[in-house]
Design an enzyme around this catalytic site. Sequence first.
Site, PDB file in Angstrom:
ATOM      1  CG  ASP A 193      29.347  32.144  31.066  1.00 48.18           C
ATOM      2  OD1 ASP A 193      30.352  32.440  30.381  1.00 48.18           O
ATOM      3  OD2 ASP A 193      28.140  32.541  30.404  1.00 48.18           O
ATOM      4  CG  ASP A 213      27.670  35.663  24.224  1.00 44.54           C
ATOM      5  OD1 ASP A 213      27.745  34.552  24.395  1.00 44.54           O
ATOM      6  OD2 ASP A 213      28.095  36.449  25.300  1.00 44.54           O
TER       7      ASP A 213
HETATM    8  C1  GLA Z   1      27.268  34.845  28.846  1.00 45.18           C
HETATM    9  C2  GLA Z   1      27.290  33.709  28.013  1.00 45.18           C
HETATM   10  C3  GLA Z   1      26.053  33.283  27.506  1.00 45.18           C
HETATM   11  C4  GLA Z   1      24.793  33.188  28.517  1.00 45.18           C
HETATM   12  C5  GLA Z   1      24.865  34.414  29.451  1.00 45.18           C
HETATM   13  C6  GLA Z   1      24.007  33.975  30.710  1.00 45.18           C
HETATM   14  O1  GLA Z   1      27.051  35.893  28.194  1.00 45.18           O
HETATM   15  O2  GLA Z   1      28.257  33.808  26.677  1.00 45.18           O
HETATM   16  O3  GLA Z   1      25.890  32.181  26.600  1.00 45.18           O
HETATM   17  O4  GLA Z   1      25.214  31.951  29.242  1.00 45.18           O
HETATM   18  O5  GLA Z   1      26.298  34.649  29.984  1.00 45.18           O
HETATM   19  O6  GLA Z   1      24.158  34.932  31.727  1.00 45.18           O
END
Ligand code: GLA
Length: 639
Positions: free
Chosen positions: A464, A524
């Site tokens: 990420d 997301d």
């Molecule tokens: C980001 C990602 C999510 C998740 C969060 C965790 O927002 O896009 O899928 O992994 O971080 O903190």
Amino acid sequence: MIQEKNNVFVLSNEQFSYLLRVTDEGRLEHLHFGGPASAEDADALTCQYGLGWGGTVCEKGCQSPETRPMEWSGSGRGDYRETPLEREDGSTDFRYIGYEILSSVVPMQGELPQAQGPAETLQIRMEDTAARLRLTLYWTVFDTAVTRRAVVTNIGETPQVLRKCMSTCMDLNGVYEMTTLNGSWSAEAQRWTAPVGPSRLVNESTVGFSSAQHNPGFMLSEPDATEEAGRVFGFNLIYSGNHYASAQRSFHGLTRVMQGISPDHFRWALASGESFETPEAVMTFSAAGFNGMSKAMHRFINEHIVPEAWRYRPRPVLYNSWEGCLFDFTQGRLMKLARKARDLGCELFVLDDGWFGRRKDDTAGLGDYDVNKKKLPDGLEGLAREVRKLGMDFGLWFEPEAVNEDSALFEAHPDWAMTEPDRETLYGRNELLLDLTKEPVRDYIVESVGHILDTVPISYVKWDMNRNSAALGAKAHRYILGLYDVLRRIFGPRPQVLLESCSSGGNRFDLGMMCFSPQVWTSDDTDPVERRRIQQDVSYLYPLSVMGAHVSASPNVQTLRDTPLFTRGNTAFFGVLGYELDLQDLLPTEEKEIRAQIEFYKTYREVFQYGSFRRLKTVEGYAWQVSRTEPECHIAAVF
Ligand code: GLA
């Protein structure tokens, strides 16, 4: 196939022909990008140039470079349209020196990733003797696409500075519309179409990454092109940083198109003998409408972009802990979820954020790799072992490029974070980026992540990155080169690990990341009504095999919209299926439905992930279809 005849170069593959010519003046002229054509067609394909008039700067015979279709143009020497290359100290005018045809991909000199596989490459060398610069242009011909890049070398004694250097530039004859994918967090890839006219259309990212705001991929199409018919060009860039693409129609009816690294704040010093190498641009064409173009791009990505070990390899159905648990879990809770996930048919259990350091929420812990023993008393090894005993694989979330000030890493190395000493510190999701241009920082990430991958049985990594960059121009580019170095060193020796890249969802949904990461978390936003649009628009330029798509709880955590499980499943089938919700909350009827969904998906997974995908325009909207020919199988969903 690449051929040369009477200074005409013909590049052709299963999909299109592409012709260029060396002119009598030694410039490169663009002749054709479209249906099948040969060197014999060159004269017929040549544009009738307009004469210079008014204030036009002319060469001998009163022809102006400004009226001609170029394959690379100079600046300040008669062609006053947008230039692909700018140096700080004056004009450029490159002339042809020679060429070579090579029977493979030509490896990059530095860290940039590139398309791989059987291909032929045309290399043309040009020189600007007055500017003391050499330009080497590469066209690599794959079965359904051509890639292009440029290398500029300082052949003088004194240092030079580049302010802009594109990967590709050409003048297309005809009238076009430009379609781009724009958006923001949780609203990625909103398709936008505008006619290409005399004012320049620009698709550019300046946030430091390829961005959710402006995906690097774009299309040019005839105004009346449909999903099934009409001429459509697809373009993309194998790059994860600031990018730039423009289209502009001249008075003479030529559409100048270029793509490369964004010139925003860009300034690259070249000492004597040094070279600058651009990322590869990707181009494809179809006369069979947008679906025809998408099919060619999908095949190119599946066969030449994603890492070899994962090409056409079925991707596991995963369960991800994020939306179900957020930071609130213990080994006991995770194991209950893992058992349920296994019973429903999931093959991979992914522990998302929150397993390390002082991570209780998003204000602390990033940068550290010690396991939180309160949550996981048996460590990652213990958890992974238990998960694997259930017959599932184990995957783990990392955010290695960022650091929280509240972390052991920041306390030890505050200078590793990217900040501006004389300015107030700016945060994104409470974090700072680590300076990946520094070697010790890259070594720390490679060693920390590598150690966990070698000591815990991990078969999947979610990588990420959750903030925009603070680096500008050349530093932003060096950051991306540092990122590629880190990814190559971690995942090159561990090809069995499936990498899913993520950046607050789709903030880095690009071909550069896909060279390391066979799948990317698309957004997301897991609300199926919004996901339908996001996945559909992403599908124009990317295959279903790269799109992470999860079924989450209803009402949706982001949008509060209530949707049937049926709709959530049907949407997530058209991608790499996962589940991301608290499975303990499920009703028995929902469990039954999910079990049936996973069984159905597993039966047809190769059709969903690798079949031929079509968008079908209906009276009310769109339907989607995936198909396979051997044995024949078609699956459609009407939304
Ligand atoms: C980001 C990602 C999510 C998740 C969060 C965790 O927002 O896009 O899928 O992994 O971080 O903190």
